[in-house]
Design a protein around this motif. Structure first.
Motif: not given
Length: 365
Positions: A273-284, A305-313
């Motif tokens: 909530q304090q980072n426009d829906g993105l993780p803070n530094e510690s969570d990252f 097989l690893y396809a990737g990841r998405q962060v946001g919201s």
């Protein structure tokens, strides 16, 4: 000690939960047998006691019980359509001792439906009322898709008909095959434009043939290199928050996708909530190290097989494609308690031979 070692430090080995469950069942099985045979208080005297025991063992294990014959009670453990729970039911049943008066079964088994029918509301669904034809999609040649034709179909009762037909298929194919052999099902009424119809009784043989062909086609497929830099994509969510994805684009363009027909999606919720829906530094930092741990566990011996990841919201999603559903289910479940120390967590496994759930990433380029 590093964060990752603290985060995933092994605890002392627990007792065998399967053995503990069957020890408990053994202490009560004679009483349970009498309750099932009598049939009068089965809900409160057996089901209400068994249900929390199974819930404690593993969430998502359901059950059916009744008399197989005059002297044998049957207990069927079922995943109720949730594929990721199947392996735990199979393991639990495999660990079961022999009980002279009990038949213990993993998953609902196939039965001969010629003399059986499903009654749901005012509808009767049986073998004479059902037929099918294959659906062919040239762009998806390995997809096993069928249309089922129900002779008494009406649009007003579509939902009820669908529920009844899925119950019929669970019995005709067995729970396991019904959940893993079919990629797509359509349901309609009879008309003059569809191809020649095949009796529904021939569906198990058709699916076994298609599955055998599919396995033989991809059994010697060479696995692509997993040491490839990920492509970063940026977009905006429906709620106008930023989305950042790191995607293995060469993998998504691979021409042998159906050889890894299962998609594993992990969802981790954080407070952004304090980072426009993105993780803070510690969570990252924790998410990055968790990504390394997932790769170490899931890419082992070419299982995924690893396809990737998405962060946001306020959510991070990790994406894997897998050869089967059993091993990934177990690996992720083993990591769940540690993950839940930091994030609200859920994971899903579903069949998607052509990885169409990732098409929006390819379209973003």
């Amino acid at each position: 000690m590093s964060i990752i070692k603290r985060f995933f430090q092994k605890q002392s080995a627990p007792n065998n939960p399967y053995k503990e469950f069957w020890n408990w069942f053994s202490e009560n099985e004679k009483k349970f047998f009498d309750i099932v045979k009598d049939g009068e208080k089965i809900d409160e005297a057996f089901f209400a006691i068994l249900s929390p025991r199974l819930e404690q063992l593993h969430k998502g294990i359901f059950f059916l019980s009744g008399m197989s014959d005059e002297n044998i009670a049957e207990l069927i453990l079922t995943a109720d359509g949730i594929v990721k729970n199947i392996v735990f039911i199979e393991e639990l049943i495999e660990a079961a001792p022999v009980f002279p008066n009990w038949k213990i079964t993993a998953l609902k088994q196939a039965v001969d439906m010629e003399d059986w029918q499903i009654g749901i509301e005012d509808l009767i669904i049986n073998s004479p009322s059902l037929s099918f034809f294959p659906d062919d999609y040239p762009q998806y040649p390995d997809e096993i898709a069928i249309t089922i034709v129900y002779q008494d179909y009406s649009t007003e009762e579509h939902g009820t008909i669908v529920s009844g037909i899925y119950m019929f298929l669970d019995n005709l194919l067995g729970e396991l095959n019904a959940g893993v052999q079919l990629d797509q099902i359509k349901i309609q009424g009879p008309n003059t434009s569809h191809p020649d119809l095949i009796p529904i009784a021939k569906l198990p043989a058709y699916l076994n043939w298609r599955e055998k062909e599919f396995i033989e086609k991809y059994e010697s497929t060479e696995i692509p290199d997993d040491d490839i830099p990920l492509t970063t994509l940026q977009a905006t969510s429906e709620n106008e928050m930023p989305l950042i994805a790191s995607i293995n684009m060469p993998l998504l363009n691979w021409d042998a996708k159906p050889s890894f027909p299962w998609v594993l999606r992990l969802e981790l919720q954080y407070d952004g909530q304090q980072n426009d829906g993105l993780p803070n530094e510690s969570d990252f930092e924790i998410l990055n190290e968790l990504e390394d741990t997932l790769l170490d566990n899931l890419l082992d011996s070419g299982m995924c097989l690893y396809a990737g990841r998405q962060v946001g919201s306020n959510m991070c999603e990790f994406y894997f494609t897998c050869k089967n559903f059993r091993e990934p289910s177990k690996k992720v479940y083993e990591l769940t308690p540690e993950i839940e120390q930091n994030f609200k967590f859920e994971y899903f496994i579903y069949r998607d031979k052509y990885w169409r759930s990732f098409e929006h990433f390819r379209a973003a380029l």
